[in-house]
Write a protein that holds these residues in place. Structure first.
Motif, short mmCIF file in Angstrom:
data_model
loop_
_atom_site.label_atom_id
_atom_site.label_comp_id
_atom_site.label_asym_id
_atom_site.label_seq_id
_atom_site.Cartn_x
_atom_site.Cartn_y
_atom_site.Cartn_z
N GLU A 131 -0.66 -5.28 0.15
CA GLU A 131 -0.59 -5.47 1.61
C GLU A 131 -0.63 -4.08 2.25
N GLY A 132 -1.55 -3.87 3.17
CA GLY A 132 -1.59 -2.60 3.91
C GLY A 132 -2.51 -1.55 3.30
N PHE A 133 -2.35 -0.31 3.79
CA PHE A 133 -3.25 0.79 3.43
C PHE A 133 -2.76 1.58 2.22
N SER A 134 -3.71 2.09 1.47
CA SER A 134 -3.38 3.02 0.39
C SER A 134 -4.40 4.15 0.43
N THR A 135 -3.98 5.29 -0.06
CA THR A 135 -4.96 6.33 -0.40
C THR A 135 -4.73 6.69 -1.85
N ILE A 136 -5.82 7.02 -2.53
CA ILE A 136 -5.71 7.42 -3.94
C ILE A 136 -6.41 8.75 -4.10
N ASP A 137 -5.67 9.77 -4.54
CA ASP A 137 -6.33 11.05 -4.76
C ASP A 137 -6.51 11.31 -6.26
N GLU A 138 -7.01 12.48 -6.58
CA GLU A 138 -7.38 12.82 -7.97
C GLU A 138 -8.43 11.83 -8.53
N ILE A 139 -9.32 11.37 -7.65
CA ILE A 139 -10.29 10.37 -8.11
C ILE A 139 -11.35 10.97 -9.03
N GLY A 159 0.82 -1.22 0.00
CA GLY A 159 0.00 0.00 0.00
C GLY A 159 0.85 1.26 0.00
N ALA A 160 0.33 2.32 -0.60
CA ALA A 160 1.04 3.61 -0.65
C ALA A 160 0.02 4.73 -0.88
N ASP A 161 0.46 5.97 -0.69
CA ASP A 161 -0.39 7.12 -1.02
C ASP A 161 -0.10 7.48 -2.47
N ILE A 162 -1.10 7.27 -3.31
CA ILE A 162 -0.86 7.44 -4.74
C ILE A 162 -1.92 8.35 -5.36
N SER A 163 -1.67 8.69 -6.62
CA SER A 163 -2.52 9.66 -7.29
C SER A 163 -2.97 9.07 -8.64
N ALA A 164 -4.24 9.28 -8.98
CA ALA A 164 -4.75 8.77 -10.26
C ALA A 164 -4.35 9.74 -11.37
N PRO A 165 -3.56 9.31 -12.35
CA PRO A 165 -3.15 10.25 -13.39
C PRO A 165 -4.19 10.43 -14.51
N ASP A 166 -5.04 9.44 -14.72
CA ASP A 166 -6.13 9.56 -15.70
C ASP A 166 -7.18 8.51 -15.36
N LEU A 167 -8.21 8.47 -16.19
CA LEU A 167 -9.38 7.63 -15.87
C LEU A 167 -9.05 6.14 -15.70
N ARG A 168 -8.55 5.51 -16.75
CA ARG A 168 -8.36 4.04 -16.68
C ARG A 168 -7.19 3.68 -15.78
N ALA A 169 -6.11 4.48 -15.82
CA ALA A 169 -4.98 4.20 -14.94
C ALA A 169 -5.41 4.34 -13.49
N GLY A 170 -6.28 5.31 -13.22
CA GLY A 170 -6.78 5.50 -11.86
C GLY A 170 -7.50 4.25 -11.37
N ALA A 171 -8.36 3.69 -12.23
CA ALA A 171 -9.09 2.48 -11.84
C ALA A 171 -8.13 1.31 -11.62
N ALA A 172 -7.12 1.22 -12.49
CA ALA A 172 -6.16 0.12 -12.37
C ALA A 172 -5.37 0.23 -11.06
#
Ligand code: UD1
Length: 430
Positions: A384-392, A362-375
């Motif tokens: 394993e563990g926590f993640s956050t995803i921004d730019e959703i 897990g990591a704090d990550i950012s969605a760069p575009d629509l499909r990559a964000g979903a992936a």
């Protein structure tokens, strides 16, 4: 700002209903203004791009009535402006479908140029070539595309490259031109066929959609219709790969399995079981994934809109895989984020060389575009563990209730808006 908080490690298991195809709904909604009669459209997805387009249509006088979350009534009889220019419509690529629709009906349109270069520079030269071939004058200035003519005349148009957008746009205008148009080297995507079926249901005469030669006999007037949009091939494919990535067991319901063949074929190749029924497909991933090679291609090839999802899966497969992107030049931006989650991937121009790892973290990550964000969301669910995803906001452009559907499949995922929400989520899922 809205984000997803995810605790990984749970396989996706269960059934998920797939909505209407965004990339069919966008041009169909635009084309609905081509008649003065009333049009009912069902199975539209409730996603941001659709809502932006509907607002832009309202701004030029189109009557738009949302009958329910997934159906809309449209009447284009009282359009009072042929200039479409608002801040939001500039952000969506599909704004250009209003050019083809308005040019066809009124022989005049001024639409703000589609912006956004998130997955590479996306030209519109083939759209312009098509409009000009039909007799329209086309000018680009001040961020707008302006096109007009006395009349449109059918012509023989050879597309220099296979373009979904240009095929649909030119098909819309040509269906109201005088005489016959032949589009060669046209795109064959299911949504191209869906738009042709929709136009035919309004009185157009289009043959050959789904092949690389489309023949259009122009008509002077369209009439009202009731139409249901096809299921979204990419939403379905995303959940199918979700099963592979999380070692789960997912049944996508309300789909057309034929449209998913290239996706199913790759899932079989990497060691998943794929079971098809009339309108659903089940994917079971009980074994370690196997490596493979894949190149994105126009339909019926493997879709570029599924490239990030297969890359995330291959990042977990045994051995070395190669993914080649042949449609958009800048579609590997998300790989940096995936590497931060433990992937071993090297990108060399349009190719990603992927050495499978045991698992993501897990990591704090950012969605760069629509499909990559979903992936990346799927990667986080498997991690394993926590993640956050921004730019959703990118993900919300094209996936309806993404986190709700994932939650129903067992994912520990929450839509959060603050650090406090994230802390609460962590306490809940520990
Ligand atoms: C559509 C989809 C998008 C999908 C893509 C390819 C919508 C709203 N979007 O985008 O999700 O990834 O199809 O399946 O339906 N090109 C030109 N000149 C043109 C037109 C296109 O050079 O006039 C190039 C583009 O830059 C790109 C390639 O052709 O490299 C394919 O583009 P196209 O098929 O037109 O994609 P879109 O219709 O923009």
């Amino acid at each position: 700002m809205e984000q997803y908080a995810i605790k990984g490690g749970t396989p996706l298991v269960g059934e998920v209903e797939i909505g209407g195809a965004k990339n069919a709904a966008l041009p169909i909604l635009a084309a609905a203004v081509m008649t003065d009669e009333t049009v009912h459209i069902d199975n539209i997805p409730d996603v941001r791009d659709i809502n932006v387009l509907l607002d832009a249509m309202k701004s030029i006088g189109v009557m738009v009535k949302r009958d329910s979350r997934h159906s809309v009534t449209i009447n284009g009889a009282n359009i009072n402006s042929l200039v479409v220019d608002d801040e939001n419509i500039r952000k969506i690529r599909a704004s250009y479908y209003l050019i083809g629709a308005l040019l066809g009906k009124y022989k005049n349109a001024e639409v703000t140029l589609p912006g956004g270069c998130d997955i590479g520079c996306r030209g519109i030269d083939q759209h312009i070539k098509g409009f000009k071939a039909l007799g329209a004058e086309v000018n680009l200035d001040h961020g707008m595309i302006r096109t007009h003519c006395e009349k449109l005349t059918g012509n023989h148009i050879y597309m220099d490259l296979v373009s979904v957008g240009a095929t649909i746009n030119v098909m819309m205008s040509a269906s109201m031109a005088e005489g016959t148009t032949i589009i060669e080297n046209s795109a064959k995507e299911p949504h191209v066929v869906d738009v042709a079926n929709f136009l035919n249901s309004m009185g157009a005469s289009i043959k050959g959609a789904g092949t690389d030669v489309i023949r259009i006999k122009g008509v002077s007037k369209f009439h009202g219709t009731d139409y249901t949009i096809i299921p979204d091939q990419i939403e379905a494919g995303t959940f199918m790969f979700g099963a592979a990535i999380t070692h789960g067991d997912v049944t996508v319901k309300n789909v057309i399995p034929k449209h998913l063949e290239s996706i199913s074929a790759k899932l079989l190749e990497i060691g998943c079981e794929v079971m098809e029924e009339d309108d659903c497909v089940r994917v079971v991933a009980s074994k370690k994934l196997k490596h493979t090679h894949v190149k994105t291609l126009p339909y019926p090839g493997f879709p570029t809109d599924m490239q990030p999802q297969i890359t995330v899966a291959l990042g977990l497969a045994e051995g070395t895989s190669i993914v080649t992107e042949s449609i958009f030049e800048n579609r590997f931006k998300y790989v940096e984020e995936l590497i931060r989650m433990g992937a071993s991937i090297k990108v060399e121009s349009s190719t990603a060389i992927i050495d499978g790892t045991k698992g993501y973290t897990g990591a704090d990550i950012s969605a760069p575009d629509l499909r990559a964000g979903a992936a990346l969301v799927l990667a986080a669910i498997s991690a394993e563990g926590f993640s956050t995803i921004d730019e959703i906001k990118y993900i919300q452009r094209g996936y309806e209730d993404f986190h709700i559907k994932l939650k129903k499949l067992g994912a520990d995922i929450e839509l959060v808006e603050s650090e406090k929400d994230i802390s609460k989520f962590k306490i809940k899922v520990v």
